[in-house]
Design a protein around this motif. Sequence first.
Motif, PDB file in Angstrom:
ATOM      1  N   ALA A  77       0.814  -1.222   0.000  1.00 38.80           N
ATOM      2  CA  ALA A  77       0.000   0.000   0.000  1.00 38.80           C
ATOM      3  C   ALA A  77       0.842   1.264   0.000  1.00 38.80           C
ATOM      4  O   ALA A  77       0.311   2.355  -0.149  1.00 38.80           O
ATOM      5  CB  ALA A  77      -0.956  -0.011   1.193  1.00 38.80           C
ATOM      6  N   LEU A  79       2.498   2.720   2.482  1.00 33.96           N
ATOM      7  CA  LEU A  79       2.325   3.567   3.671  1.00 33.96           C
ATOM      8  C   LEU A  79       3.484   3.305   4.623  1.00 33.96           C
ATOM      9  O   LEU A  79       3.868   2.158   4.824  1.00 33.96           O
ATOM     10  CB  LEU A  79       1.024   3.195   4.387  1.00 33.96           C
ATOM     11  CG  LEU A  79      -0.230   3.248   3.550  1.00 33.96           C
ATOM     12  CD1 LEU A  79      -1.357   2.505   4.250  1.00 33.96           C
ATOM     13  CD2 LEU A  79      -0.610   4.687   3.324  1.00 33.96           C
ATOM     14  N   LEU A 129      -5.326   7.899   7.829  1.00 29.10           N
ATOM     15  CA  LEU A 129      -5.118   7.497   6.443  1.00 29.10           C
ATOM     16  C   LEU A 129      -5.733   8.473   5.457  1.00 29.10           C
ATOM     17  O   LEU A 129      -5.445   8.440   4.277  1.00 29.10           O
ATOM     18  CB  LEU A 129      -5.686   6.094   6.209  1.00 29.10           C
ATOM     19  CG  LEU A 129      -4.884   4.983   6.869  1.00 29.10           C
ATOM     20  CD1 LEU A 129      -5.603   3.659   6.772  1.00 29.10           C
ATOM     21  CD2 LEU A 129      -3.507   4.867   6.243  1.00 29.10           C
ATOM     22  N   SER A 133       0.623  10.930   3.511  1.00 30.30           N
ATOM     23  CA  SER A 133       1.239   9.708   4.021  1.00 30.30           C
ATOM     24  C   SER A 133       2.264   9.982   5.119  1.00 30.30           C
ATOM     25  O   SER A 133       2.478   9.157   5.992  1.00 30.30           O
ATOM     26  CB  SER A 133       1.870   8.941   2.883  1.00 30.30           C
ATOM     27  OG  SER A 133       2.734   9.788   2.167  1.00 30.30           O
ATOM     28  N   TRP A 209      -4.195  -1.753  -4.289  1.00 26.34           N
ATOM     29  CA  TRP A 209      -3.078  -1.174  -3.526  1.00 26.34           C
ATOM     30  C   TRP A 209      -2.058  -0.581  -4.471  1.00 26.34           C
ATOM     31  O   TRP A 209      -1.539   0.506  -4.252  1.00 26.34           O
ATOM     32  CB  TRP A 209      -2.421  -2.244  -2.641  1.00 26.34           C
ATOM     33  CG  TRP A 209      -3.233  -2.598  -1.454  1.00 26.34           C
ATOM     34  CD1 TRP A 209      -4.066  -1.767  -0.766  1.00 26.34           C
ATOM     35  CD2 TRP A 209      -3.316  -3.874  -0.799  1.00 26.34           C
ATOM     36  NE1 TRP A 209      -4.666  -2.452   0.263  1.00 26.34           N
ATOM     37  CE2 TRP A 209      -4.217  -3.739   0.266  1.00 26.34           C
ATOM     38  CE3 TRP A 209      -2.706  -5.112  -1.016  1.00 26.34           C
ATOM     39  CZ2 TRP A 209      -4.528  -4.782   1.133  1.00 26.34           C
ATOM     40  CZ3 TRP A 209      -3.012  -6.144  -0.155  1.00 26.34           C
ATOM     41  CH2 TRP A 209      -3.917  -5.998   0.900  1.00 26.34           C
ATOM     42  N   ARG A 213      -0.879   3.245  -4.802  1.00 26.69           N
ATOM     43  CA  ARG A 213       0.535   3.543  -4.588  1.00 26.69           C
ATOM     44  C   ARG A 213       1.092   4.348  -5.767  1.00 26.69           C
ATOM     45  O   ARG A 213       1.896   5.248  -5.587  1.00 26.69           O
ATOM     46  CB  ARG A 213       1.283   2.216  -4.475  1.00 26.69           C
ATOM     47  CG  ARG A 213       2.570   2.286  -3.721  1.00 26.69           C
ATOM     48  CD  ARG A 213       3.109   0.897  -3.478  1.00 26.69           C
ATOM     49  NE  ARG A 213       3.586   0.289  -4.704  1.00 26.69           N
ATOM     50  CZ  ARG A 213       3.426  -1.002  -4.997  1.00 26.69           C
ATOM     51  NH1 ARG A 213       2.768  -1.808  -4.177  1.00 26.69           N
ATOM     52  NH2 ARG A 213       3.895  -1.485  -6.111  1.00 26.69           N
ATOM     53  N   LYS A 230      -6.549   1.577   1.819  1.00 28.15           N
ATOM     54  CA  LYS A 230      -5.375   1.682   2.695  1.00 28.15           C
ATOM     55  C   LYS A 230      -5.690   1.083   4.060  1.00 28.15           C
ATOM     56  O   LYS A 230      -4.837   0.458   4.685  1.00 28.15           O
ATOM     57  CB  LYS A 230      -4.982   3.144   2.871  1.00 28.15           C
ATOM     58  CG  LYS A 230      -4.334   3.764   1.671  1.00 28.15           C
ATOM     59  CD  LYS A 230      -4.044   5.216   2.003  1.00 28.15           C
ATOM     60  CE  LYS A 230      -3.480   5.963   0.829  1.00 28.15           C
ATOM     61  NZ  LYS A 230      -3.357   7.392   1.168  1.00 28.15           N
TER      62      LYS A 230
END
Lengths: 328, 258, 304
Positions: A77, A79, A129, A133, A209, A213, A230
Motif C-alpha cells: 500500500a 504507507l 489514512l 502519508s 493497492w 501507490r 489503505k
Amino acid sequence: MADISNSTSTNSAQAVKAGGLMAWLEPQQNRILVLAALAGIALALPLILNNYAMEVMSSVWFYVVLCLGLNIVVGYAGLLDLGYAAFFAVGAYTTGILTSHFGINFWLTIPVAIFFSICAGVIIGGPTLRLRSDYLAIVTLGFGEIVRIIARNLEITGGASGLIGIEKPSIMGFELNEIQHFYYVFLLLAILACFISYRLQHSRLGRAWQYVREDEDAAEAMGINRVGIKLYAYVIGAIFGGVAGCFFAAKMTAISPETFMFQQSVLILLGVVLGGMGKIPGVIIGAFALVLFPEVFRELGSMRILVFAVVMLIIMLYRPEGIWPAKK
Amino acid sequence: MALLEVKNLMLSFAGLDVIKDLSFSVENGSIASLIGPNGAGKTSVFNCLTGFYKPNDGDIIFDGNRIVRKKPHKITKHGMARTFQNLRLFKSMTVLDNVMSGMHCRTKAGPIAAVLRHGAQQREEAETKKFCQECLEFVGIPEFEDHISSNLSYGNQRRVEWARALATKPKLLLLDEPAAGLNHDEKQQLIALIKRIRDELGITILLIEHDMGLVMKVSEKITVIDYGQKIAQGNAEEVQNNPKVIEAYLGKEEEEIA
Amino acid sequence: MSLQDILLQQLANGLILGSFYALVALGYTMVYGIIKLLNFAHGDLYMIGAFCGFLVLSLISAVVGDSWAGLLCSMVLSMIAVGLLGVLIQRIAYQPMLAAPRLSILITALAVSMILSNSVMAFTDGEFLAFSTDLGFDGVELGNVFVTYTQIVLVAAAAILMVALYLFVHKTLYGKAMRAISIDKDACRLMGINVNKIIALTFFIGTSLAAAAGIMAGSYYGSIHFFMGFVIGLKAFTAAVIGGIGSIPGAMLGGLLLGLLESYGTQIPFIGTEWKDVFSFGILILLLVFKPTGILGQTEIERM
C-alpha cells in the motif's frame, strides 16, 4: 506491427541476459520446484541443527511473519508505518494477560488478539489514512510509543518488568515446549504468511493497492476508495503483527515493554526495505539478513543498528528496489 | 431528459472566483462540449463534477442523484468516468492491469475472497479480465494488453485511459482535452471513436477541448465559458457566430486577424 | 503551595519546555515548507547540538570558563557546526531523493536519524553525560514561586532567536526566496533563484536552531543522552502540526502551546508525569482527526 514484435523480442532477450536466474524462475513449474526444495530443506533443518541454531532459525521464521505483515502496509500500500511493533505488542499482551491472569487457553486468545489488532488498526488508521502519508508515519510512531508507555504503566500488563509465566500452548494434549516444536510452529506461520501475502498481492485488492501507490488521484477517479483500501492494508498488517505476537508470548513465556521499543519497529521495517519492498522473496531474504547478520558478526554488539542504518541509507540511495531484483 | 444538471455552481480559491454562477445541462445520449479560452475554468468544472474540488455553492444533479461534495470514487460508482488532461496512467503496470482498475468499483471480492480464491472470486476475476479485454478491443489496442503502459506511444496511452474509463461502465464520460498532443490522423480516429462510444455503447459524452475544429465536428451542444461564467450556449453554428465568443477567443481586434 | 502558585510554577516550566519545542519545531516546519519532507533526523540534530555544545564547552572552558560567556561561545560555534552538518545531510541523503517516491525519502530520513543517534550511542556507550555549567542558582521570587535567572535567560534567548528568524524570513531577500520556493520551486528556478542554495540555507538555519535548543536543554537539565532527540522530535512535530505545518509563526505558537499544555496537563489528577507523552501524542492524534491544518496552516489545493 513489425516494430512491435521486434521490440518485444529484444526486450525478452535482454531480460534473459540481465538475470539468468530470474528468467529461469519465470515458468510456474520451475518456481514450484524451487519452493518445494526450499520447504524440504526447512522441514529437515531440525535434524541437523543444534539448539542454538534452532533458536536462530525460529527467530528467522518469526521475523519473516512480521516483515511480511509490515510489507502489506509498506510494500503493497506504500504507507510508512513506524509503530508496527505496537501491533506485535497488542497480540503478545493479549495472550499474556488472558492466559496468565484469566487462565484462558492459548488458542482461544488468538481470535481475541485478532479482534484487538483490528480495533487498534482502525482507531489509528481510520483518521490518519485520510491525511498525507507522512502524517501516518509520525502518528504510527507516536502510537507505538503510547502502547509501550501504557504497557509500562498499567498493573495488568505487569508494568516495567512485564509478564512472566505465560502458559505454553498444547495441541490435543501435546504440549509445545521444545525449541523444535516452536521451530515448526513458526515455520508453519511463515508459510501461511507467504501464502496469504501472495494471494492478496494477486487479487482485486492487491491491484487496488498498487493503483493507489502509483497515483492516488487517478485511482480515486477510477472509483477506488483510497482510504478504505489503505485501511484494509493497515488492518491486515495489524492482524499479522498481532498473531505473531501471540506466538511470541507463548514461546518466550515472558514479555516486557522493552521488546516493543521503537527499534523493534525499525528493525522490521529494515527487513522489508533490505530485501525489496513489495516482493515476497525479497522480504524473506530481508528477514534472514536481519536475524543472521548480528549472529554472524557478534563482535558488533550494539553497533549493529548503526550498521543496519548505514545499509538502509545506501540501499535507498543506490538500489531502492532492494536486494531482490525488480521485474523487467 | 437531462443526465447531468449543473445549477448555479460557485467555486473560489483564496477569495478568487474560479467558477461564477455556472449552470448548464447535458442531455442523455448527447455529445456535449465545454469550451473556453485558457484559464476559463474548464478543468475546474470537471474537478467539481468528479468530486476532486468541493464547490462553495450550487448543485450538481447526476442521473437523479445530488453528487455535489461527494467523494470522487462514489461519483464514479454512480456512473461518471473521466480522463485526465495530462495522462495519469499507472505507469509501471501493464495495460490490462490499468484497464482493470476501472472494474474495481463494479466488483466486490475482499481480502477473504482473495485468500480463499473460491468459485465466486474466480468467476469475478475472469469476468473482469474479459470485460477489460473487450474495452481494449473497442478502443483498438487489444494487442498491447501485456505491455507496460509507459512503454506505449502517446496516442496509445491515451487509448488506455479511454479503455480504463470505459471499464467503469459509465453513463457519462468526461473527456479532458482528448485531442491534446494528437496529430491530424489521430484526431480523425478520435472523432470516430467518440461517436462510436455514444452510438454503440450509448454513453453520454461531455468534453473539454481547445481544438475548435474537433469540437464543432462532434458536439451537438456547446457551452462556452470565460472567467468561470457561461457566455454562450447552443449548437456549433450558433456558438461560432456569437460575438461574445469571438471576443473571448480572439480579443477585440478580431478584424486584424481576419 | 496554593493553586495560584502551582499555576505560576507550571507557567514557568511550560514556557521553558515550550521554547525548546518551538525552536525544534521551527526547523521541522521550515524544511517541510520548502521541500515537503518530514525530516525524521531533526530531533537527532537537536541531540547532536547538545553533544557538540558539550564538546566545545569542555574544550574552551579553560579559556572562557563554563559560565554564561562559555555557554554563549559554545552555542554559537555548535550552531554553525551542526548547521553545516544539516546542509551536508541534505546534500548527501535528501538531494538525490527529491524526485523519488515519498516513501523512499521518508525511509532515507529515518536511516539518517538512526545513523546519527546510534553513532553517538557508540561513542558514549549509551551513557548519560553530565553537562556541567556554572550558571548559578540565583533568581527572583514571585510570591512563593522561585524562577532562576537561567530560566529567564533561556526563554529570552529562545525569543531572540525566534524574532531574528521571523525578521530574516519576512524582511530579507533570502527570506522572500524561501517563501517563494515553498510555493513553486520550478517558477523560482525560472526566475533565476538559486534554489539549491536557498534549500541549503534553510537546512542550515533550521538545524542550527535545533542545535541551539539542544545546548540550552543540555545546560538546563544538566545531562545529555544519545536518545534525547527521539521524544523531542516527536513533540516538536506535534507542535508544528498544532501551529499548522509549514507556518513559522505556527511552529512558535504550537511549541509554546504544547509546552504549556504538557506542564499543566501533568497537574491534572490521574495524568502524572509518566503519562505526559501519552497526553501529547493523544493531542496529536485528536488534532489530526479534527483539524489537520493546525491553527495557522492553510488547506492545500491540488491541481489535477
